[in-house]
Scaffold this active site. Structure first.
Site, short mmCIF file in Angstrom:
data_model
loop_
_atom_site.label_atom_id
_atom_site.label_comp_id
_atom_site.label_asym_id
_atom_site.label_seq_id
_atom_site.Cartn_x
_atom_site.Cartn_y
_atom_site.Cartn_z
N PHE A 111 -40.19 -3.80 35.39
CA PHE A 111 -40.80 -3.33 36.65
C PHE A 111 -39.87 -2.41 37.43
O PHE A 111 -40.31 -1.62 38.26
CB PHE A 111 -41.24 -4.51 37.50
CG PHE A 111 -40.15 -5.19 38.28
CD1 PHE A 111 -39.90 -4.87 39.60
CD2 PHE A 111 -39.36 -6.19 37.69
CE1 PHE A 111 -38.90 -5.51 40.32
CE2 PHE A 111 -38.38 -6.83 38.40
CZ PHE A 111 -38.14 -6.48 39.72
N LYS A 112 -38.57 -2.48 37.16
CA LYS A 112 -37.62 -1.64 37.89
C LYS A 112 -37.89 -0.15 37.69
O LYS A 112 -37.51 0.67 38.51
CB LYS A 112 -36.19 -1.97 37.45
CG LYS A 112 -35.81 -3.45 37.49
CD LYS A 112 -35.70 -3.99 38.89
CE LYS A 112 -35.41 -5.48 38.91
NZ LYS A 112 -34.04 -5.84 38.59
N ASP A 113 -38.56 0.19 36.57
CA ASP A 113 -38.85 1.60 36.31
C ASP A 113 -39.72 2.23 37.39
O ASP A 113 -39.62 3.42 37.66
CB ASP A 113 -39.57 1.75 34.96
CG ASP A 113 -38.63 1.55 33.77
OD1 ASP A 113 -37.47 1.95 33.85
OD2 ASP A 113 -39.09 0.98 32.76
N LEU A 116 -37.06 3.06 40.13
CA LEU A 116 -35.84 3.79 39.77
C LEU A 116 -36.12 5.13 39.11
O LEU A 116 -35.31 6.06 39.23
CB LEU A 116 -34.96 2.90 38.90
CG LEU A 116 -34.29 1.79 39.71
CD1 LEU A 116 -33.74 0.70 38.82
CD2 LEU A 116 -33.18 2.36 40.58
N THR A 144 -32.14 -3.80 36.15
CA THR A 144 -31.87 -2.69 37.05
C THR A 144 -30.97 -1.66 36.39
O THR A 144 -31.14 -0.45 36.57
CB THR A 144 -31.22 -3.19 38.35
OG1 THR A 144 -32.17 -3.95 39.09
CG2 THR A 144 -30.75 -2.03 39.22
#
Length: 464
Positions: A111-113, A116, A144
């Site tokens: 989900f960090k995509d 970021l 992350t």
């Protein structure tokens, strides 16, 4: 849009400066001075928008005109065009009125995509505009790091240093970081845990003299407001795809640092009808105890099969406490000092209000594996261990069967084969773009849990 520090003793900033600042000068976290609020009619009008167009609607007020609309929309379009699924954040139904929001369709399968990939483009835009160079120092419990590197590696205005706890992330997570090629990318395996890495990161922001005033230190962790801002979008997207805003929604969120679920809280405050937010944690259950018992007490960190949540100090919880304490920065500053050294009980009235929206639940490794096995047996759907914790918490804490329950699917199961195999299942295969991951050369430096060693390494590298 103006931003203020949760501790009340730092200057108000606009979006560009918040993007580049990370931690406030008083040690607090930046939050909007006022949140945008949308009527049900306006939210309803977004129902048929593709993800990137919805993201522009939600994000634009937070940017506050700092970036031209056309440039902002272009960056958002480019960010989500690189995701594997056309829906960007598709919903998978796992039971009656129960869903997983698949947030692992981005390039690093986590989900960090969502944040970021956008953050890298925002940073490049602003640094180019200002003709500045920046240094990213990040701390990761697993996901992350690779997402930050993937999102920022193309920038010739950034040097990227990612700390992760040595031997405490999964092999796929590690290799996703250490095999990325780039002359501006440095992976640092710290002999410690995530909280040690996060502590050194915050200390670097408190004293940046090692950068000699020639570089700007930039945060990619969720202390950076832009991370939270981008994550608000998928709460709106999930709701709109299941009949919102004309129906309430409930969300179960696997979380260690409280950033992902704080984005859901913001969506609720911005007008999205959210009936329940469930904090789903592993054995490192400080958030569960804080919400359910109104007590904040640090326990020793445990290593689990869900390493991205192996966290004791949840940085973004401070953003929620800022509201609990009536946005009184001075009161919160005193509280945060106490929380570093002693057990704390929070304002009873404020926490009672929190529990009207929030529930919490803690899941150990055995139950995590049981949940993975059970759901696979029922549906053929394979969960990663973090998402499994979210599903278990959702089923234990659900208040109303009529309200759609959406668990945030935070990572692809291929990243956590140890948990899958312990559940008695066959590990999934790597997706096509990562099929040769185990053959790629790794690059990383093992480092002591020592702030001076970290600062020296960064300074020698960028000023060589």
């Amino acid at each position: 849009m103006k931003y203020i520090s949760t501790r009340g003793n730092a200057p108000e900033l606009e979006f560009e400066d918040v993007l580049l600042t990370g931690l406030a000068s008083d040690g607090g976290l930046y939050v909007p001075k006022e949140l945008p609020h949308y009527s049900l009619d306006e939210i309803r009008s977004w129902r048929d928008l593709p993800y990137a167009e919805l993201a522009f609607k939600v994000i634009k007020p937070f940017v506050g005109g700092a970036i031209e609309d056309s440039a902002l929309q272009s960056m958002i379009n480019d960010t989500y065009a690189g995701f594997a699924h056309n829906a960007v954040a598709p919903l998978a139904q796992i039971d009656n009125n129960e869903y997983v929001l698949e947030l692992f369709q981005g390039p690093t399968l986590a989900f960090k995509d969502f944040a970021l990939q956008l953050l890298g483009r925002l940073l490049d835009h602003v640094l180019t505009k200002r003709n500045e160079r920046g240094v990213i120092i990040g701390a990761t419990s697993g996901d992350t790091g690779s997402a930050a590197i993937e999102g920022c590696k193309h920038s010739d205005r950034l040097d990227i240093f990612i700390m992760y706890p040595h031997n405490r992330v999964s092999e796929v997570q590690r290799r996703q970081m250490t095999t990325i090629k780039g002359d501006n990318v440095y992976n640092l395996a710290v002999e410690g845990n995530f909280d040690d890495c996060q502590g050194m990161l915050k200390a670097c922001f408190a004293d940046q003299s090692f950068l000699k005033g020639e570089r700007r230190l930039i945060a990619v962790n969720s202390i950076n407001w832009a991370r939270i801002m981008a994550q608000v979008v998928y709460y709106f997207y999930a709701s709109l795809n299941l009949g919102g805003p004309d129906r309430d929604m409930a969300f179960s969120v696997p979380t260690g640092n409280f950033g992902d679920i704080f984005a859901g809280y913001l969506a609720h405050k911005m007008g999205l009808p959210v009936k329940q937010l469930i904090v789903a944690t592993n054995k490192n259950d400080i958030l569960h105890r804080a919400i359910s018992q109104n007590k904040y007490e640090k326990h020793p960190l445990a290593q689990t099969l869900s390493p991205s949540m192996d966290i004791v100090v949840s940085s973004n919880f401070e953003r929620l406490l800022f509201d609990v304490y009536g946005r009184d920065g001075a009161a919160l500053s005193q509280l945060m000092q106490k929380m570093n050294t002693e057990t704390v009980e929070f304002d009873a009235q404020g926490m009672a209000a929190v529990r009207q929206l929030f529930d919490s639940y803690s899941v150990d490794d055995d139950v995590t594996c049981e949940t993975i096995k059970q759901l696979y047996g029922e549906t053929g759907y394979l969960l990663d261990p973090h998402t499994a914790i979210g599903v278990k918490a959702a089923r234990e804490c659900r208040r109303d069967a009529k309200t759609p329950m959406i668990t945030l699917g935070t990572a692809h199961p291929v990243k956590f084969t140890q948990a899958i195999e312990k559940a008695g299942l066959e590990a999934p295969k790597l997706p096509h773009h990562l099929q040769d991951l185990f053959e790629r050369e790794e690059r990383f430096t093992v480092m002591q849990n020592d702030l001076d060693e970290l600062k020296s390494f960064v300074a020698k590298t960028i000023f060589a």
